[in-house]
Design an enzyme around this catalytic site. Structure first.
Site, PDB file in Angstrom:
ATOM      1  N   ARG A  41      -7.719 -14.593   1.299  1.00  0.00           N
ATOM      2  CA  ARG A  41      -8.492 -15.830   1.443  1.00  0.00           C
ATOM      3  C   ARG A  41      -7.966 -16.919   0.515  1.00  0.00           C
ATOM      4  NH1 ARG A  41     -12.577 -18.493  -0.889  1.00  0.00           N
ATOM      5  NH2 ARG A  41     -12.917 -16.948  -2.510  1.00  0.00           N
ATOM      6  N   HIS A  56       0.853  -1.192   0.000  1.00  0.00           N
ATOM      7  CA  HIS A  56       0.000   0.000   0.000  1.00  0.00           C
ATOM      8  C   HIS A  56       0.888   1.241   0.000  1.00  0.00           C
ATOM      9  CE1 HIS A  56      -3.564  -2.427   1.716  1.00  0.00           C
ATOM     10  NE2 HIS A  56      -3.722  -2.233   0.425  1.00  0.00           N
ATOM     11  N   ASP A 116     -10.983  -6.981  -2.966  1.00  0.00           N
ATOM     12  CA  ASP A 116      -9.933  -7.697  -3.694  1.00  0.00           C
ATOM     13  C   ASP A 116      -8.817  -8.139  -2.747  1.00  0.00           C
ATOM     14  OD1 ASP A 116     -11.311  -7.266  -6.047  1.00  0.00           O
ATOM     15  OD2 ASP A 116     -10.042  -5.603  -6.709  1.00  0.00           O
ATOM     16  N   GLY A 138      -3.312  -2.106  -7.519  1.00  0.00           N
ATOM     17  CA  GLY A 138      -4.349  -2.772  -6.722  1.00  0.00           C
ATOM     18  C   GLY A 138      -5.756  -2.286  -7.005  1.00  0.00           C
ATOM     19  N   ASP A 196      -1.431  -1.589   4.737  1.00  0.00           N
ATOM     20  CA  ASP A 196      -1.643  -0.503   5.689  1.00  0.00           C
ATOM     21  C   ASP A 196      -2.963  -0.786   6.392  1.00  0.00           C
ATOM     22  OD1 ASP A 196      -2.041   1.777   7.127  1.00  0.00           O
ATOM     23  OD2 ASP A 196      -1.910   3.152   5.434  1.00  0.00           O
ATOM     24  N   HIS A 255     -10.445  -0.976  -2.724  1.00  0.00           N
ATOM     25  CA  HIS A 255     -10.455  -2.343  -3.255  1.00  0.00           C
ATOM     26  C   HIS A 255     -10.285  -3.384  -2.138  1.00  0.00           C
ATOM     27  CE1 HIS A 255      -6.331  -0.984  -3.009  1.00  0.00           C
ATOM     28  NE2 HIS A 255      -5.898  -2.213  -3.146  1.00  0.00           N
ATOM     29  N   ASP A 278      -4.540  -6.768  -7.475  1.00  0.00           N
ATOM     30  CA  ASP A 278      -4.647  -7.780  -6.416  1.00  0.00           C
ATOM     31  C   ASP A 278      -5.428  -8.997  -6.921  1.00  0.00           C
ATOM     32  OD1 ASP A 278      -3.334  -6.015  -4.669  1.00  0.00           O
ATOM     33  OD2 ASP A 278      -5.226  -5.149  -3.990  1.00  0.00           O
TER      34      ASP A 278
END
Length: 130
Positions: free
Chosen positions: A101, A11, A95, A60, A85, A92, A65
C-alpha cells in the site's frame, strides 16, 4: 544521477527465483549507482549469488517488511522487488499489505514476480545506461 536503492524481498518458496533473478543481473546490482537493502535471509541468499554490497533489515516476520515500508515513506527506496508466494499464508500478511500500500501511496515501483521485476530493472538499466 543520485544513487538508486532497491529493496529485495523473497518469501521462502521464492528465494530461488530471487537468486536466479539477481544472478542474471549482477552487473546492474553491483553497479556503483545501485544500493541494495534486503530482509533477513534474502540478504544472505543474494550475497551468495554474488551481490557485493547488501544492507539487511530484520526478516519479514520479525518486522523487516515494516522497516522497508518506513524507508519507502522516507523516500529512501527507488524500487521494491518482492517475490511473493501468493499460494501460502504468512503470519505477517498485514506488514506485506502495508508495504504494498505504501509503495502505491508514495509512487514507488513494486514488482511482485520475476516478469515484472525483469521489466523494472530493464527500464532502470536503460534510463541510467547501466
Amino acid at each position: 544521477m543520485d544513487k538508486m536503492r532497491f529493496a529485495l524481498i523473497a518469501h521462502d518458496n521464492k528465494k530461488a527465483d530471487m537468486v536466479a533473478f539477481v544472478s542474471k543481473r549482477l552487473d546492474f546490482f553491483n553497479s556503483d549507482a545501485v544500493d541494495i537493502v534486503t530482509t533477513g535471509t534474502t540478504g544472505k541468499k543474494v550475497e551468495h549469488a554474488g551481490i557485493d554490497r547488501v544492507s539487511t533489515v530484520q526478516s519479514g516476520p520479525l518486522g523487516g517488511d515494516a522497516e522497508i515500508a518506513a524507508m519507502v515513506v522516507r523516500g529512501e527506496i527507488t524500487g521494491v522487488i518482492f517475490m511473493r508466494d501468493p499460494l501460502d499464508k504468512h503470519p505477517h500478511d498485514v506488514d506485506i499489505s502495508m508495504l504494498m500500500r505504501l509503495c502505491d501511496v508514495h509512487d514507488i515501483p513494486l514488482a511482485t514476480n520475476y516478469s515484472t521485476a525483469s521489466i523494472l530493472i530493464k527500464w532502470y538499466r536503460s534510463k541510467y545506461k547501466i
